[in-house]
Design an enzyme around this catalytic site. Structure first.
Site, mmCIF file in Angstrom:
data_model
loop_
_atom_site.group_PDB
_atom_site.id
_atom_site.type_symbol
_atom_site.label_atom_id
_atom_site.label_comp_id
_atom_site.label_asym_id
_atom_site.label_seq_id
_atom_site.Cartn_x
_atom_site.Cartn_y
_atom_site.Cartn_z
ATOM 1 N N GLU A 149 1.232 -0.902 0.048
ATOM 2 C CA GLU A 149 -0.185 0.094 -0.172
ATOM 3 C C GLU A 149 0.645 1.431 -0.221
ATOM 4 O O GLU A 149 2.081 0.679 0.189
ATOM 5 C CB GLU A 149 -0.985 0.121 0.964
ATOM 6 C CG GLU A 149 -0.431 -0.395 2.986
ATOM 7 C CD GLU A 149 0.477 1.260 3.212
ATOM 8 O OE1 GLU A 149 -0.005 1.863 2.332
ATOM 9 O OE2 GLU A 149 1.634 0.825 4.128
ATOM 10 N N PHE A 150 0.021 2.601 -0.411
ATOM 11 C CA PHE A 150 1.026 3.580 -0.256
ATOM 12 C C PHE A 150 0.228 4.747 -0.549
ATOM 13 O O PHE A 150 0.173 5.993 -1.043
ATOM 14 C CB PHE A 150 1.442 4.329 -2.316
ATOM 15 C CG PHE A 150 2.705 2.879 -2.631
ATOM 16 C CD1 PHE A 150 4.040 2.309 -1.842
ATOM 17 C CD2 PHE A 150 1.909 1.929 -3.158
ATOM 18 C CE1 PHE A 150 4.702 1.970 -2.645
ATOM 19 C CE2 PHE A 150 2.776 0.722 -3.609
ATOM 20 C CZ PHE A 150 4.104 0.937 -3.634
ATOM 21 N N ARG A 152 -1.100 7.799 2.540
ATOM 22 C CA ARG A 152 -0.751 9.168 3.812
ATOM 23 C C ARG A 152 -2.410 9.209 4.390
ATOM 24 O O ARG A 152 -3.344 9.385 3.407
ATOM 25 C CB ARG A 152 -0.376 10.227 2.205
ATOM 26 C CG ARG A 152 0.386 9.481 1.475
ATOM 27 C CD ARG A 152 0.553 11.112 0.602
ATOM 28 N NE ARG A 152 -0.502 11.661 -0.765
ATOM 29 C CZ ARG A 152 -0.945 12.308 -1.157
ATOM 30 N NH1 ARG A 152 -0.047 13.274 -1.080
ATOM 31 N NH2 ARG A 152 -1.594 12.351 -2.149
ATOM 32 N N ASN A 206 9.222 4.738 0.130
ATOM 33 C CA ASN A 206 9.223 5.769 2.197
ATOM 34 C C ASN A 206 10.397 6.243 2.065
ATOM 35 O O ASN A 206 10.821 6.709 2.446
ATOM 36 C CB ASN A 206 8.678 4.603 2.528
ATOM 37 C CG ASN A 206 7.109 4.515 2.784
ATOM 38 O OD1 ASN A 206 6.557 4.920 1.670
ATOM 39 N ND2 ASN A 206 6.635 3.481 3.526
ATOM 40 N N LYS A 249 9.253 19.983 1.942
ATOM 41 C CA LYS A 249 8.443 21.826 2.118
ATOM 42 C C LYS A 249 8.974 21.143 3.903
ATOM 43 O O LYS A 249 9.280 19.991 4.217
ATOM 44 C CB LYS A 249 7.211 20.930 2.518
ATOM 45 C CG LYS A 249 6.155 21.861 3.135
ATOM 46 C CD LYS A 249 6.364 23.654 2.707
ATOM 47 C CE LYS A 249 5.293 24.279 4.115
ATOM 48 N NZ LYS A 249 5.487 25.771 3.532
ATOM 49 N N CYS A 258 4.718 5.388 8.966
ATOM 50 C CA CYS A 258 5.497 4.946 7.934
ATOM 51 C C CYS A 258 7.014 4.964 8.063
ATOM 52 O O CYS A 258 7.925 4.226 8.020
ATOM 53 C CB CYS A 258 4.978 4.987 6.600
ATOM 54 S SG CYS A 258 3.072 3.773 6.647
#
Length: 445
Positions: A149-150, A152, A206, A249, A258
């Site tokens: 899974e990816f 957020r 990740n 950022k 994660c």
């Protein structure tokens, strides 16, 4: 298709709910009966925008079910997803005990051919161990696959329904066809690999994103020394298609469930293969140090923190979630308390979760942002909640006992600060900072 999803954490719950919304019949399984009872009442154990509405919609039409009965769920399913937790052990390795237990119980429950899919983030080679464990418990045929899974947190529903790509790792032609069919409504960008490569893709992705964050934070620290603006630097960098603008950022570093866990696990995976992953070790070190810049800036303004009242806005590791796992607020508040400060903390969503997991004497938890900031010697913004962005710096100045604002997430612009007398410190934007200047002389040869 008929699906069973083992585990109702972020990954399992969001995945199961979204699969049901695509028209599949989904049973989500968890051993925690109180969580299943909550879900059956229509309540959601995690804060995730849009999830509660999807649960109600798909429960009402009979496509989504929640149970503690793993055997029944597995036996009625065509495809079984393993989505249990893989938390970090003290040495950084992934704890696979929940995975192993799930595999053993799935093996005991088989009543015919199944496709067993691992969605949990697991070290390379884990799916082969899962295959062995299931085979030890059952004579029924099955195939395994890895579909990492990816998601957020805060945008998990959107990420599931509109993914950048789907990774399917399997050596089975039947599993490949069925899993492509299952995921086809989500995207055409489906990448099929061998199982070990799929397992590595998750860790590599990740780790690379964590590296981008630590890199821009290092650039921000240099910007403060030389008088450059990290926002402008990041924008200019991001225009290069080879680099891209995401995850540039500057702030006080990453947290959550994660990045910290997966970077440490990948370092351990490399070490077990006798490879010293120097770059990733530095990424972790930079991230750990970055959050303490808040303390340094407070001490540069106030000289010492003993007896000072420090307001903290933001306990979650990021906005739109109540997840406080490895949130910068944990170490920052602990450091403030160690230095004798009194802390007044506020978060729109995560306060209950924070107090449930961390017992910090000396912290006053407030119900409103202004309650935390009122009569404080300084305010530290640690999470970029929209609620905070919508509060004028001039209003903040009127609440504070002393006009000191540490903006750890760079949420305010120069225009918004105009007309205030705030001693304002952001990350990597020295021209906006008032008070102690950190610019060093530039020595030319």
């Amino acid at each position: 298709m008929k699906l069973a999803v083992i585990g109702t954490g972020y990954v399992g719950l969001v995945s199961g709910v979204c699969f049901s919304d695509l028209g599949n019949e989904v049973v989500c399984v968890d051993k925690m009966s109180n969580k299943i009872e909550m879900l059956n009442r229509g309540e959601v154990p995690i804060y995730e925008p849009g999830l509660k509405e999807l649960i109600k919609k798909n429960k009402d039409v009979g496509r989504l079910h929640f149970t503690t009965d793993l055997l029944g769920a597995v036996q009625q399913a065509d495809i079984v997803f393993i989505a249990v937790g893989t938390p970090s052990l003290p040495d950084g390795q992934a704890d696979l005990s929940y995975i192993e237990q799930a595999a053993e119980e799935i093996g005991k429950s088989l009543n015919g051919f199944k496709i067993i899919v691992t969605k949990s983030t697991v070290p390379v080679g884990t799916n082969e161990k899962i295959q062995e464990k299931i085979a030890m418990q059952s004579l029924f045929p099955f195939e395994i696959a890895s579909v990492p899974e990816f998601l957020r947190e805060g945008t998990a529903v959107q990420d599931t329904l509109l993914p950048d790509r789907i990774i399917i790792g399997t050596s089975s032609e039947m599993a490949r066809k069925r899993l492509i069919e299952l995921h086809k409504p989500l995207t055409d960008n489906i990448v099929v690999t061998d199982v070990r490569s799929a397992e590595m893709i998750k860790y590599a992705s990740n780790a690379f994103l964590a590296t981008k964050i630590s890199f821009i934070n290092e650039i921000a620290n240099i910007c403060e020394k030389v008088g450059a603006d990290v926002d402008q630097v990041a924008f200019g960098m991001g225009q290069d298609k080879r680099i891209g603008s995401s995850f540039l950022k500057a702030g006080i570093g990453y947290g959550g469930s994660c990045f910290p866990k997966d970077t440490q696990a990948l370092i351990q995976i490399a070490g077990q293969m006798d490879y010293d992953f120097k770059l990733l070790k530095s990424v972790v070190e930079v991230n750990r140090d970055q959050r303490f810049n808040v303390i340094k800036k407070l001490e540069s303004i106030l000289n010492h923190l003993q007896g000072k009242t420090i307001a903290v806005w933001g306990l979650a590791f990021k906005p739109e979630t109540d997840d406080v796992r490895d949130a910068p607020a944990i170490e920052i508040i602990s450091s403030l308390l160690e230095r004798g400060a009194k802390v007044k903390a506020y978060d729109p969503i995560a306060t209950d979760n924070f107090t449930r997991h961390f017992n910090m004497d000396g912290v006053e938890y407030c119900d409103k942002a202004h309650e935390a900031a009122s009569d404080a010697d300084a305010l530290c913004i640690l999470t970029e909640w929209k609620e905070f962005k919508d509060i004028s710096p001039a209003i903040i100045e009127s609440w504070l006992k002393r006009p000191n604002l540490i903006d750890g997430r760079n949420i305010y612009s120069e225009a918004e600060l105009a007309g205030t007398e705030l001693n304002y410190y952001s990350v990597g934007r020295p021209a906006m900072n008032k008070g102690v200047k950190e610019r060093s002389p530039i020595l030319l040869p």
